[in-house]
Design an enzyme around this catalytic site. Structure first.
Site, PDB file in Angstrom:
ATOM      1  N   LYS A 145       0.848  -1.190   0.000  1.00  0.00           N
ATOM      2  CA  LYS A 145       0.000   0.000   0.000  1.00  0.00           C
ATOM      3  C   LYS A 145       0.883   1.239   0.000  1.00  0.00           C
ATOM      4  O   LYS A 145       1.469   1.598   1.018  1.00  0.00           O
ATOM      5  CB  LYS A 145      -0.935   0.059   1.211  1.00  0.00           C
ATOM      6  CG  LYS A 145      -2.053   1.117   0.992  1.00  0.00           C
ATOM      7  CD  LYS A 145      -2.630   1.673   2.274  1.00  0.00           C
ATOM      8  CE  LYS A 145      -1.860   2.841   2.807  1.00  0.00           C
ATOM      9  NZ  LYS A 145      -1.916   4.057   1.949  1.00  0.00           N
ATOM     10  N   GLU A 169       9.549   1.323  11.223  1.00  0.00           N
ATOM     11  CA  GLU A 169      10.598   2.345  11.107  1.00  0.00           C
ATOM     12  C   GLU A 169       9.867   3.668  11.200  1.00  0.00           C
ATOM     13  O   GLU A 169       9.131   4.037  10.296  1.00  0.00           O
ATOM     14  CB  GLU A 169      11.364   2.187   9.794  1.00  0.00           C
ATOM     15  CG  GLU A 169      12.677   2.966   9.754  1.00  0.00           C
ATOM     16  CD  GLU A 169      12.521   4.338   9.142  1.00  0.00           C
ATOM     17  OE1 GLU A 169      12.458   5.324   9.932  1.00  0.00           O
ATOM     18  OE2 GLU A 169      12.459   4.439   7.913  1.00  0.00           O
ATOM     19  N   CYS A 208      13.004  11.159   7.715  1.00  0.00           N
ATOM     20  CA  CYS A 208      12.875  10.830   9.142  1.00  0.00           C
ATOM     21  C   CYS A 208      14.182  11.003   9.906  1.00  0.00           C
ATOM     22  O   CYS A 208      14.168  11.162  11.127  1.00  0.00           O
ATOM     23  CB  CYS A 208      12.359   9.403   9.300  1.00  0.00           C
ATOM     24  SG  CYS A 208      13.224   8.191   8.301  1.00  0.00           S
ATOM     25  N   GLU A 244       8.613  16.113  15.674  1.00  0.00           N
ATOM     26  CA  GLU A 244       9.108  15.884  14.315  1.00  0.00           C
ATOM     27  C   GLU A 244       8.283  16.738  13.356  1.00  0.00           C
ATOM     28  O   GLU A 244       7.091  16.500  13.157  1.00  0.00           O
ATOM     29  CB  GLU A 244       8.986  14.411  13.933  1.00  0.00           C
ATOM     30  CG  GLU A 244       9.570  14.119  12.555  1.00  0.00           C
ATOM     31  CD  GLU A 244       9.444  12.669  12.155  1.00  0.00           C
ATOM     32  OE1 GLU A 244      10.393  12.133  11.556  1.00  0.00           O
ATOM     33  OE2 GLU A 244       8.395  12.058  12.443  1.00  0.00           O
TER      34      GLU A 244
END
Length: 501
Positions: A192, A268, A302, A399
């Site tokens: 996906k 992750e 990231c 973040e």
């Protein structure tokens, strides 16, 4: 280039959009509901194409195809050499279509077209080549049993049907990082892609058919996380889910896996990576690494070094150099070869980043450069640097996933380590120093899965990559990633009258 000025027009031909349907059991098909969603060009906010919107019913069909391919098809029963031959043919086809794939990621995700050609797509093909080479080297061990009457050995077997949920910031690389080792292991899968960037995954699906993968081995279901993604995470017939994305969504996926069939989960997740610059660092090099670490891929990465700590002896010099270089950081159309930063992926992310910039201003950080949207069309944001950032500020803790840097000062090595570890994340970190003792102490003290010394983004196919703490629980790349798609079976049998043990 004047800071805040957006580059001009594109210098490459825009791609034709050829594939917009779901890819299930070797065929492109409409969603069962007939629904579609729009994928948007972040350069201008315009619709690129309407994409089939997969939902639970489509995931069920894709999983059924993958399950049949695993339980009854040839893929997991092939020799590793035979699987490697098909994976290598797949890689050849990707290389033959590198321009089109790079263009799809540029128009769909705002990624730099030239970087796609020389960076992202070659990195993707590298993963496929690496794991093709590993496919015929999967083996267990002969065991030295403690009971002399037993002979024992282990097998490594493919884990089964895998669900891959892929983020939007590196559509091609993340597709390859997950799909390649799973294929080499003998797994079948449902992929996906992120709803923001579905186009290249559908093109990869098309190429998989040309490469000769048996039907059902690779299935691609486009759609949204709360529907298609949730159906994958909770599916009773998926044996493992691999997800890259935010920590909050990762937690939801783990809960869904636990509530369904206790499937294995590889996560992750997010990061707030520190870069520590020590007094003995070269000022120019340190500034370059800091800007690269934070602004590469428009900060949508990231492992971005969004928290930069500079030792007080060179703080003023480093800050001055970084601000000077940031003002020359060219923002523009991703098809323009002079651009170093394209648009953010979509309006939602664009507005989120701008809201964090406002938080930084309101909470008392000093805005040194940037801080504004660029132009009246598309989702472009100036590279932004804040100084005088404190640990209680949102821009320090959260973040942001955008081109926003927080600058802080530290005095001692011990203080630098403490600052670096003052986060719930632990994905990556950078160290800039010439002192090997400092490097060794700091690299062993920072709680992060990847440490880069006098470099940044030093990824390698053979180097495991993943996080500590709330940055995840898995390792991508290297043989560690391959092992995550295998399970170990122990076999023991009686040993009679052996002349040796």
């Amino acid at each position: 280039m004047e800071n805040g000025k957006c580059n001009g027009g594109a210098t490459a031909k825009l791609p034709e959009i050829k594939f917009t349907k779901l890819f299930i059991n070797g065929k492109f098909v409409d969603a069962a509901s007939g629904k579609t969603f729009e994928t948007i060009d972040p350069r201008n906010g315009e619709v690129i194409a309407k994409i089939a919107e997969g939902d639970k019913e489509d995931v069920d069909l894709a999983v059924n195809a993958a399950r049949h391919a695993f339980d009854h098809g040839p893929w997991p029963r092939m020799t590793g050499f035979e699987r490697a031959r098909i994976i290598n043919k797949y890689t050849d086809l990707i290389e033959q279509n590198i321009e089109e794939l790079a263009a799809l990621d540029a128009i769909d995700g705002g990624k730099l077209f030239q970087m796609g050609k020389v960076g992202d797509i070659p990195a993707a093909t590298g993963h496929f080549r690496y794991y093709a080479g590993a496919a015929d080297k999967i083996h267990g061990e002969t065991l030295r049993m403690t009971r002399p009457s037993l002979f024992g050995y282990t097998l490594k077997e493919p884990i089964g049907v895998v669900g891959h949920i892929i983020p939007w910031n590196f559509p091609s690389i993340m597709y390859a990082m997950k799909v390649a080792p799973a294929l080499a292991a003998g797994c079948t899968m449902v992929v996906k892609p992120a709803e923001q960037t579905p186009l290249s995954a559908l093109f990869y699906a098309h190429l998989s058919k040309e490469a000769g993968f048996p039907d059902g081995v690779i299935n691609v279901v486009t759609g949204f996380g709360p529907t298609a993604g949730a159906a994958i995470a909770s599916h009773m017939d998926i044996d493992k889910v691999s997800f890259t994305g935010s920590t909050d969504v990762g937690r939801t996926i783990m809960q869904a896996a636990a509530a369904s069939n206790l499937k294995k989960v590889s996560l992750e997740l997010g990061g707030k990576s520190p870069l520590l610059i020590f007094d003995d660092a070269d000022v120019n090099k340190a500034a370059d690494l800091a800007l690269l670490g934070c602004f590469y891929n428009k900060g949508e990465i990231c492992v971005a070094s969004s928290r930069v700590f500079v030792q007080e002896g060179i703080y003023d010099k480093v800050v001055e150099k970084m601000v000077e270089k940031a003002k020359d950081w060219t923002v523009g159309d991703p098809f323009d070869s002079t651009s170093r930063q394209g648009p953010q992926v979509d309006k939602k992310q664009f507005e989120k980043i701008l809201s964090y910039i406002e938080h930084g201003k309101n909470e008392g950080a000093t805005l040194l450069t940037g801080g504004n949207a660029i132009g009246d069309k598309g989702y472009y944001i100036e590279p932004t640097i804040f100084a005088d950032v404190t640990e209680d500020m949102k821009i320090y803790k959260d973040e942001i996933f955008g081109p926003v840097m927080s600058l802080m000062k530290f005095k001692t090595v011990e203080e630098g380590i403490k600052c670096a570890n003052n986060t719930k994340y632990g994905l990556a970190a950078g160290i800039v120093s010439q002192n090997v003792d400092v490097i060794n102490t700091v690299s062993r003290s920072i709680k992060a899965g990847v440490i880069w010394v006098n470099c940044y983004f030093a990824f390698d196919l053979d180097s495991p990559y993943g996080g500590y703490k709330m940055s995840g629980n898995c390792r991508e790349s290297g043989m560690d990633a391959l092992d995550s798609y295998l399970q170990v079976k122990s076999i023991a049998m009686p040993l009679h009258n052996s002349p040796w043990l």
